[in-house]
Write a protein that holds these residues in place. Structure first.
Motif, PDB file in Angstrom:
ATOM      1  N   GLU A 242      49.573  58.066  -6.406  1.00 13.09           N
ATOM      2  CA  GLU A 242      48.699  57.024  -5.873  1.00 13.09           C
ATOM      3  C   GLU A 242      48.667  57.112  -4.349  1.00 13.09           C
ATOM      4  O   GLU A 242      49.644  57.535  -3.720  1.00 13.09           O
ATOM      5  CB  GLU A 242      49.197  55.645  -6.319  1.00 13.09           C
ATOM      6  N   LEU A 243      47.556  56.716  -3.753  1.00 17.77           N
ATOM      7  CA  LEU A 243      47.412  56.790  -2.298  1.00 17.77           C
ATOM      8  C   LEU A 243      48.304  55.764  -1.610  1.00 17.77           C
ATOM      9  O   LEU A 243      48.334  54.586  -1.990  1.00 17.77           O
ATOM     10  CB  LEU A 243      45.957  56.545  -1.895  1.00 17.77           C
ATOM     11  N   VAL A 244      49.018  56.232  -0.593  1.00 21.25           N
ATOM     12  CA  VAL A 244      49.876  55.362   0.210  1.00 21.25           C
ATOM     13  C   VAL A 244      49.506  55.582   1.672  1.00 21.25           C
ATOM     14  O   VAL A 244      49.643  56.687   2.194  1.00 21.25           O
ATOM     15  CB  VAL A 244      51.370  55.674  -0.002  1.00 21.25           C
ATOM     16  N   PHE A 245      49.040  54.519   2.319  1.00 25.40           N
ATOM     17  CA  PHE A 245      48.746  54.609   3.747  1.00 25.40           C
ATOM     18  C   PHE A 245      49.908  54.009   4.525  1.00 25.40           C
ATOM     19  O   PHE A 245      50.358  52.899   4.228  1.00 25.40           O
ATOM     20  CB  PHE A 245      47.451  53.883   4.112  1.00 25.40           C
ATOM     21  N   ILE A 246      50.387  54.736   5.561  1.00 27.92           N
ATOM     22  CA  ILE A 246      51.499  54.274   6.395  1.00 27.92           C
ATOM     23  C   ILE A 246      51.044  54.201   7.846  1.00 27.92           C
ATOM     24  O   ILE A 246      50.629  55.208   8.427  1.00 27.92           O
ATOM     25  CB  ILE A 246      52.732  55.206   6.292  1.00 27.92           C
TER      26      ILE A 246
END
Length: 273
Positions: A242-246
Motif C-alpha cells: 500500500e502507498l505510504v507517504f512520509i
C-alpha cells in the motif's frame, strides 16, 4: 597551496554550517506529490492536501516563525489540511501543548483540517494532548470522516501514535466501502505495517524528519527512528503493498540541523486515473 586548501575547506564548512542551521531549517518548501488512482472520483481530480508534520514547537522553533509558516500554508490554498503529530518538543511540559494548539487554529482549508497526535505530544502530557486534540473539533483520531463532492466521496481516517497510542486500523475503516478511496493519517509510517485486512489506498505520515541529515548522491539517511528503514521520505510501499507517504516535516529532533533535507509542508494532489 596548503593554506589555500585550508581556507577553502573552512569556507565550505562554514557555508554548510549556515545552510544546515538556518537555510534548510527555516526556509519552508511546498513540494507537490501526485497520487493517481482509479478509485479517486473525477470530481476529486486535482484535490490538494497540505501535510503539516513534526512542527516541534519549542526551542529554536519560535512562535512568530510558526505563525508565519501556518499563514503560508493557508496561502497554498489547499482543499484540506492534515496534521500528522509531534506539534511540540519537550517531555512532561504542558505549556507547549496549550500554546501550540492556539496557534494551530490559524490553519484554514476549504474542506477543513484534521489532526492526529504523535509520540512527542504524548511525551509532553498524554492526557492533555488527547484532550486538546478532541477539544479542537479537528480530531481524526480513531474515527473516519467523509469528504463529499456531489455524489462522490473520499474517506479520511486517523490512527493513534504507533508507540504511545496504538489503534487497530480495521476497526476505524468499518464505516467505509470497498469503492471509497481511503486515506489513513498516522504519525509513524510503521503503522502501515501493522496488521489490517481492510485495504488502505494511502497512508499520510511523518515522524522520520526525512532523517534530517541525508547523504548526497546516495540520497539516504544514516539515522531513521523507524522499524522499517525503507520509510524515510516521499512515496514508499508498505509490506501490504500500500502507498505510504512520509513527510520530512518542519521541526527538528536530537540535533538542530538539517542537511540535504530541508523542512517542508508537502502538497499531495489527487489524480483520477
Amino acid at each position: 597551496m596548503k593554506n589555500k586548501f585550508i581556507r577553502s575547506s573552512a569556507i565550505i564548512f562554514l557555508l554548510i554550517l549556515v545552510n544546515s542551521l538556518f537555510v534548510e531549517r527555516y526556509l519552508v518548501r511546498y513540494p507537490v506529490y501526485e497520487i493517481e488512482s482509479n478509485k479517486i472520483p473525477k470530481s476529486f481530480d486535482g484535490y490538494r492536501i497540505a501535510v503539516l508534520s513534526d512542527l516541534h514547537y519549542g526551542f529554536l522553533v519560535p512562535e512568530f516563525w510558526i505563525e508565519h509558516t501556518l499563514h503560508s500554508i493557508n496561502e497554498q490554498n489547499p482543499d484540506l489540511i492534515v496534521g500528522i503529530g509531534d506539534y511540540v518538543k519537550k517531555r512532561n511540559f504542558d505549556q507547549e501543548l496549550i500554546n501550540v494548539w492556539k496557534l494551530l487554529g490559524i490553519l484554514k482549508a476549504k474542506d477543513g483540517e484534521f489532526f492526529v497526535n504523535g509520540n512527542h505530544d504524548h511525551w509532553a502530557n498524554h492526557k492533555l494532548s488527547l484532550k486538546l486534540l478532541e477539544e479542537s473539533g479537528k480530531s481524526a483520531r480513531n474515527r473516519i470522516v467523509f469528504i463529499n463532492k456531489g455524489n462522490d466521496q473520499i474517506a479520511i481516517a486517523g490512527l493513534g501514535d504507533f508507540w504511545e497510542d496504538h489503534i487497530p486500523i480495521d476497526g476505524i475503516l468499518k464505516g467505509s466501502s470497498q469503492k471509497d478511496f481511503k486515506i489513513v493519517l498516522a504519525h509513524n509510517p510503521d503503522s502501515s505495517n501493522s496488521f489490517h485486512s481492510e485495504k488502505v489506498d494511502l497512508f499520510i505520515t511523518g515522524h522520520t524528519h526525512g532523517g534530517q541529515v541525508r547523504i548526497p548522491f546516495l540520497n539516504k539517511s544514516p539515522v531513521l527512528p523507524v522499524q522499517d528503514k525503507n520509510f524515510d521520505i516521499g512515496i514508499k510501499k508498505s509490506k501490504y503493498n500500500e502507498l505510504v507517504f512520509i513527510s520530512a516535516g518542519v521541526g527538528w529532533s536530537i540535533i538542530p540541523v538539517r542537511f540535504y533535507c530541508p523542512v517542508e509542508v508537502p502538497i499531495i494532489v489527487l489524480r483520477s486515473k
